[in-house]
Write a protein that holds these residues in place. Structure first.
Motif, PDB file in Angstrom:
ATOM      1  N   GLU A   1      36.469 -47.431 -69.140  1.00  0.00           N
ATOM      2  CA  GLU A   1      36.418 -46.805 -70.466  1.00  0.00           C
ATOM      3  C   GLU A   1      35.483 -47.571 -71.391  1.00  0.00           C
ATOM      4  O   GLU A   1      34.709 -46.971 -72.149  1.00  0.00           O
ATOM      5  CB  GLU A   1      37.840 -46.748 -71.030  1.00  0.00           C
ATOM      6  CG  GLU A   1      37.934 -46.482 -72.507  1.00  0.00           C
ATOM      7  CD  GLU A   1      38.314 -47.747 -73.246  1.00  0.00           C
ATOM      8  OE1 GLU A   1      37.659 -48.012 -74.266  1.00  0.00           O
ATOM      9  OE2 GLU A   1      39.248 -48.461 -72.826  1.00  0.00           O
ATOM     10  N   LEU A   2      35.513 -48.910 -71.330  1.00  0.00           N
ATOM     11  CA  LEU A   2      34.595 -49.698 -72.151  1.00  0.00           C
ATOM     12  C   LEU A   2      33.149 -49.468 -71.732  1.00  0.00           C
ATOM     13  O   LEU A   2      32.257 -49.321 -72.572  1.00  0.00           O
ATOM     14  CB  LEU A   2      34.944 -51.182 -72.047  1.00  0.00           C
ATOM     15  CG  LEU A   2      36.171 -51.665 -72.819  1.00  0.00           C
ATOM     16  CD1 LEU A   2      36.409 -53.150 -72.556  1.00  0.00           C
ATOM     17  CD2 LEU A   2      36.024 -51.410 -74.307  1.00  0.00           C
ATOM     18  N   VAL A   3      32.899 -49.431 -70.432  1.00  0.00           N
ATOM     19  CA  VAL A   3      31.533 -49.200 -69.950  1.00  0.00           C
ATOM     20  C   VAL A   3      31.033 -47.826 -70.383  1.00  0.00           C
ATOM     21  O   VAL A   3      29.912 -47.680 -70.899  1.00  0.00           O
ATOM     22  CB  VAL A   3      31.474 -49.330 -68.412  1.00  0.00           C
ATOM     23  CG1 VAL A   3      30.123 -48.865 -67.885  1.00  0.00           C
ATOM     24  CG2 VAL A   3      31.732 -50.766 -67.984  1.00  0.00           C
TER      25      VAL A   3
ATOM     26  N   THR B   1      22.755 -52.086 -68.850  1.00  0.00           N
ATOM     27  CA  THR B   1      23.033 -53.279 -69.649  1.00  0.00           C
ATOM     28  C   THR B   1      24.489 -53.343 -70.055  1.00  0.00           C
ATOM     29  O   THR B   1      25.140 -54.397 -69.950  1.00  0.00           O
ATOM     30  CB  THR B   1      22.140 -53.295 -70.904  1.00  0.00           C
ATOM     31  OG1 THR B   1      20.779 -53.328 -70.504  1.00  0.00           O
ATOM     32  CG2 THR B   1      22.453 -54.501 -71.776  1.00  0.00           C
ATOM     33  N   GLN B   2      25.041 -52.226 -70.536  1.00  0.00           N
ATOM     34  CA  GLN B   2      26.431 -52.241 -70.993  1.00  0.00           C
ATOM     35  C   GLN B   2      27.385 -52.516 -69.832  1.00  0.00           C
ATOM     36  O   GLN B   2      28.353 -53.264 -69.990  1.00  0.00           O
ATOM     37  CB  GLN B   2      26.776 -50.903 -71.654  1.00  0.00           C
ATOM     38  CG  GLN B   2      25.825 -50.460 -72.748  1.00  0.00           C
ATOM     39  CD  GLN B   2      25.418 -51.562 -73.689  1.00  0.00           C
ATOM     40  OE1 GLN B   2      26.233 -52.405 -74.080  1.00  0.00           O
ATOM     41  NE2 GLN B   2      24.155 -51.591 -74.069  1.00  0.00           N
ATOM     42  N   ALA B   3      27.137 -51.923 -68.673  1.00  0.00           N
ATOM     43  CA  ALA B   3      27.992 -52.194 -67.516  1.00  0.00           C
ATOM     44  C   ALA B   3      27.902 -53.661 -67.113  1.00  0.00           C
ATOM     45  O   ALA B   3      28.919 -54.291 -66.783  1.00  0.00           O
ATOM     46  CB  ALA B   3      27.591 -51.294 -66.349  1.00  0.00           C
ATOM     47  N   SER B   4      26.716 -54.230 -67.150  1.00  0.00           N
ATOM     48  CA  SER B   4      26.543 -55.632 -66.782  1.00  0.00           C
ATOM     49  C   SER B   4      27.291 -56.545 -67.749  1.00  0.00           C
ATOM     50  O   SER B   4      27.945 -57.507 -67.338  1.00  0.00           O
ATOM     51  CB  SER B   4      25.056 -55.998 -66.761  1.00  0.00           C
ATOM     52  OG  SER B   4      24.355 -55.218 -65.815  1.00  0.00           O
ATOM     53  N   VAL B   5      27.190 -56.233 -69.050  1.00  0.00           N
ATOM     54  CA  VAL B   5      27.874 -57.058 -70.052  1.00  0.00           C
ATOM     55  C   VAL B   5      29.387 -56.980 -69.867  1.00  0.00           C
ATOM     56  O   VAL B   5      30.077 -58.009 -69.803  1.00  0.00           O
ATOM     57  CB  VAL B   5      27.482 -56.597 -71.474  1.00  0.00           C
ATOM     58  CG1 VAL B   5      28.389 -57.246 -72.516  1.00  0.00           C
ATOM     59  CG2 VAL B   5      26.032 -56.949 -71.758  1.00  0.00           C
ATOM     60  N   VAL B   6      29.919 -55.767 -69.758  1.00  0.00           N
ATOM     61  CA  VAL B   6      31.362 -55.605 -69.645  1.00  0.00           C
ATOM     62  C   VAL B   6      31.886 -56.261 -68.376  1.00  0.00           C
ATOM     63  O   VAL B   6      32.864 -57.027 -68.408  1.00  0.00           O
ATOM     64  CB  VAL B   6      31.747 -54.111 -69.674  1.00  0.00           C
ATOM     65  CG1 VAL B   6      33.224 -53.922 -69.327  1.00  0.00           C
ATOM     66  CG2 VAL B   6      31.457 -53.521 -71.046  1.00  0.00           C
TER      67      VAL B   6
END
Length: 546
Positions: A50-52, A64-69
Motif C-alpha cells: 500500500e505504501l509503494v 524509486t518509491q518501491a526501492s525506498v520503501v
C-alpha cells in the motif's frame, strides 16, 4: 534479513520462559500461534504494498518509491528484531501492544500520506517534500513493528512446547512466507479493486488488531495481569474504533482531499482499471482540465498551443494516413482532421474510459470538435507498445503522433525506448514523419535529450524544438509533489523521419495555425538546440535512463 531470537541451549530455562498455562491443548495452541503468524505476515505485506502503490501514485517514479520503501522497511525490521530482545520476558503483553500499534499505524498510513499530499503539497519549501519524509517515517515505523513480531512469536511458540531452534524457525517462517503470499495477492486482486487504497489499509489494520488481540487475550491471557488484560482490550477497541470511524468518513475525506488537490470544480472523478481520471471545469466559462493519475494532461488554457505544436510540423509532408498513439482525449485528432486530405486516423488508447469521456462529456467533446463522430477516425483500445509489436510490419502510415504520458513516469519509459521507436519505424512510410512529446526542455533537459538520442539510435533523423507559453499551475510530469513554482513552463518535441532530417514548417497547403508561424517554429528549434546535451546514451527496455 531478520535474525529471530533463538531459544536458549538445553538447560534450565529462565523463570519468565516457563511453559505457558494455556486454555487449550498445546497442539491447538501451537496451531493458533502459527495462524496468527500467517495473518500478521499477510497484513504486513499489505502495508508495504500500500505504501509503494500510494507513493508511486502521489509522488511518481514507482521504481524509486518501491526501492525506498523496501530498503527502509527491511532495515527497520532488523532494528525491530533487535529491540524485541528486551521484551522477551513480557512476550505476550508486548506482542499484544505491538499489534495494536501496528494496526493503528499501518491502517492509517495511507490516509495520512494522502492528507499531507493534498493539503500541504502546494505550500512550497520543505512542505513540498512532506509526502516523501512521511513515506520514510511510515516505512521505518511499520518496519520496526513488523521486525519485532518474529522474536516475540518465537518466544511464545517455544513456551507452548519447546523444540530445537531449527524446527521452530522452519515452522514460524513457513507460516510467515505463506501469509506474505496471500497478502501480496490479496492487495492487487481483491483489496485495491474492491475497496481502494484507503479503505483497504483500514480493513487490513482491523484484521491485524483482531488477530493480535485475540491471540494474546484468548491464548495467553494467564500471562497477563488483570490490569494488563483490560488495558490491552481497551487499546484494541480504541484502535478498532479509530479505524472504523475513518472507514465511515473515507468518502467525505476523499472528496475534501480531491477538492484540495484539484479545486472545487471537479465534475468527473472515476477510478478506471488503469488510472484515476478527473475532469474539472469546462462549464460557465471555466477552463477545462483533464487529469490522469493526478497529472495534468489537458488544460483548456493552453491545449491549443500544445496540440498545434505537436501536430502541425508532422503534417508538413504527406498525411493521408495518420496514427495517434495515446491522445484518447481526441484533441490531437482534432488538429489532424483540420487537414482535408486526411483519409484515415487510427487512435491507439490504453484506457477506454478516456475515450468514452471524450465522446460523451459535453465540454470535452466540444473541445475536441466531436472527432469520434467522424467516420475517418478509428479507435483501438490497447497498449501502444503491444499494438505496434503485433501489427504487421508494413510501412503504412505517413504520420505517427506519440501523444503519450511524460517519459519520466515509470510506466511510460518503455514508450520512449529504442525498441519502441524501432517498432514505430516499421509502420512508418519511408518519407513519413514521427513526432514525440518528450517532456519539458528547460526543467529537465537531460530527459529531453535522452529521448532525442534514443530516437537517433533507432535510425531516425531528428529535429528537436521547444515551445513556451505553458500553463504552470499544476505539475504535469512524474513528480506530483511539484507545486506551481516548480511546474514545467514549456513543452519539448522531437520531429523525426527515417529518411532525411525533417524541416519545421506549418505547411503551405494546410490550415493556418492559430499559435504558430514559420518564424516561431525556427525560433523553437533554436531554443531547443541551445540546451543540447551531447553524448547521452539511448534508453532501452533493459536499461531505462529517464
Amino acid at each position: 534479513m531478520i535474525e529471530p531470537h533463538a531459544p536458549a541451549p538445553p538447560g534450565a530455562p529462565p523463570s519468565w520462559a516457563g511453559p505457558a498455562r494455556l486454555p487449550v491443548h498445546p497442539g491447538t495452541g501451537r496451531f493458533l500461534v502459527l495462524a496468527c503468524v500467517f495473518v500478521c505476515a499477510a497484513c504486513g505485506l499489505v502495508y508495504e504494498l500500500e505504501l509503494v502503490a500510494l507513493a508511486s501514485y502521489l509522488i511518481g517514479d514507482s521504481v524509486t518509491q518501491a526501492s525506498v520503501v523496501l530498503s527502509v522497511m527491511v532495515f527497520a525490521m532488523g532494528i525491530g528484531s533487535l529491540l524485541a530482545k528486551r521484551l522477551r520476558w513480557h512476550a505476550a503483553a508486548a506482542f499484544g501492544a505491538l499489534e495494536a500499534l501496528l494496526a493503528l499505524v499501518g491502517g492509517c498510513s495511507a490516509m495520512a500520506l494522502y492528507a499531507v499530499f493534498a493539503w500541504t503539497g502546494d505550500w512550497g519549501g520543505l512542505w513540498a517534500s512532506g509526502p516523501r519524509w512521511l513515506l520514510v517515517a511510515f516505512s521505518l515505523a511499520i518496519g520496526v513493528l513488523i521486525g519485532a513480531e518474529v522474536p516475540l512469536l518465537m518466544e511464545l511458540i517455544q513456551r507452548i512446547r519447546r523444540q530445537d531452534a531449527g524446527g521452530a524457525v522452519a515452522d514460524l517462517f513457513a507460516a510467515d512466507y505463506v501469509g506474505a503470499l496471500v497478502g501480496g495477492l490479496a492487495f492487487p486482486f481483491l483489496l485495491l479493486p474492491l475497496l481502494g487504497q484507503l479503505t483497504g489499509a483500514m480493513l487490513t489494520g482491523g484484521v491485524n488488531a483482531v488477530a493480535g488481540g485475540a491471540l494474546v487475550l484468548g491464548l495467553f491471557r494467564r500471562d497477563l495481569t488483570r490490569r494488563a488484560r483490560w488495558l490491552l482490550l481497551a487499546a484494541n477497541l480504541a484502535v478498532l474504533g479509530v479505524l472504523a470511524t475513518a472507514a465511515v468518513l473515507v468518502d467525505d475525506f476523499e472528496r475534501a482531499a480531491r477538492e484540495a488537490v484539484y479545486g472545487t470544480d471537479v465534475r468527473v472523478a472515476l477510478q478506471t482499471g488503469i488510472q484515476e481520471v478527473v475532469l474539472t471545469g469546462g462549464t460557465d466559462g471555466r477552463p477545462l482540465g483533464l487529469y490522469l493519475d493526478g497529472r495534468l494532461r489537458v488544460s483548456g488554457r493552453d491545449e491549443r498551443r500544445y496540440h498545434e505544436a505537436l501536430v502541425t510540423p508532422a503534417m508538413g509532408g504527406l498525411h493521408a494516413r495518420v496514427l495517434v498513439l495515446g491522445g484518447g482525449d481526441g484533441l490531437a485528432a482534432r488538429e489532424v482532421l483540420r487537414y482535408p486530405d486526411v483519409r484515415r486516423v487510427d487512435i491507439v488508447e490504453i484506457d477506454p474510459a478516456v475515450v468514452d469521456l471524450a465522446r460523451r462529456d459535453p465540454a470535452l467533446s466540444r473541445l475536441n470538435g466531436h472527432v469520434y463522430g467522424d467516420a475517418r477516425v478509428r479507435v483501438t483500445t490497447a497498449d501502444a507498445f503491444r499494438r505496434l509489436r503485433t501489427a504487421a510490419p508494413v510501412p503504412s502510415y505517413d504520420v505517427v503522433i506519440a501523444d503519450l504520458p511524460d517519459p519520466g513516469i515509470t510506466a511510460s519509459t518503455k514508450l520512449y525506448s529504442e525498441e519502441f521507436y524501432g517498432l514505430v519505424r516499421r509502420v512508418l512510410a519511408p518519407e513519413g514523419r514521427l513526432v514525440v512529446h518528450a517532456g519539458p526542455v528547460f526543467s529537465r533537459p537531460r530527459v529531453f535529450w535522452t529521448v532525442e538520442s534514443t530516437m537517433r539510435a533507432a535510425g531516425l533523423h531528428t529535429t528537436p524544438y521547444r515551445v513556451g507559453g505553458r500553463d504552470s499551475g499544476f505539475a504535469a510530469g512524474p513528480d506530483r509533489t511539484a507545486g506551481a513554482s516548480r511546474a514545467p513552463r514549456d513543452w519539448g518535441f522531437v520531429l523525426a523521419s527515417p529518411g532525411a532530417r525533417p524541416g519545421l514548417s506549418p505547411g503551405a497547403r494546410g490550415p493556418r495555425p492559430v499559435t504558430l508561424t514559420r518564424e516561431s517554429l525556427r525560433a523553437a528549434q533554436s531554443a531547443a538546440e541551445a540546451t543540447r546535451i551531447a553524448g547521452l546514451p539511448a534508453s532501452t527496455l533493459v536499461h531505462p535512463r529517464y
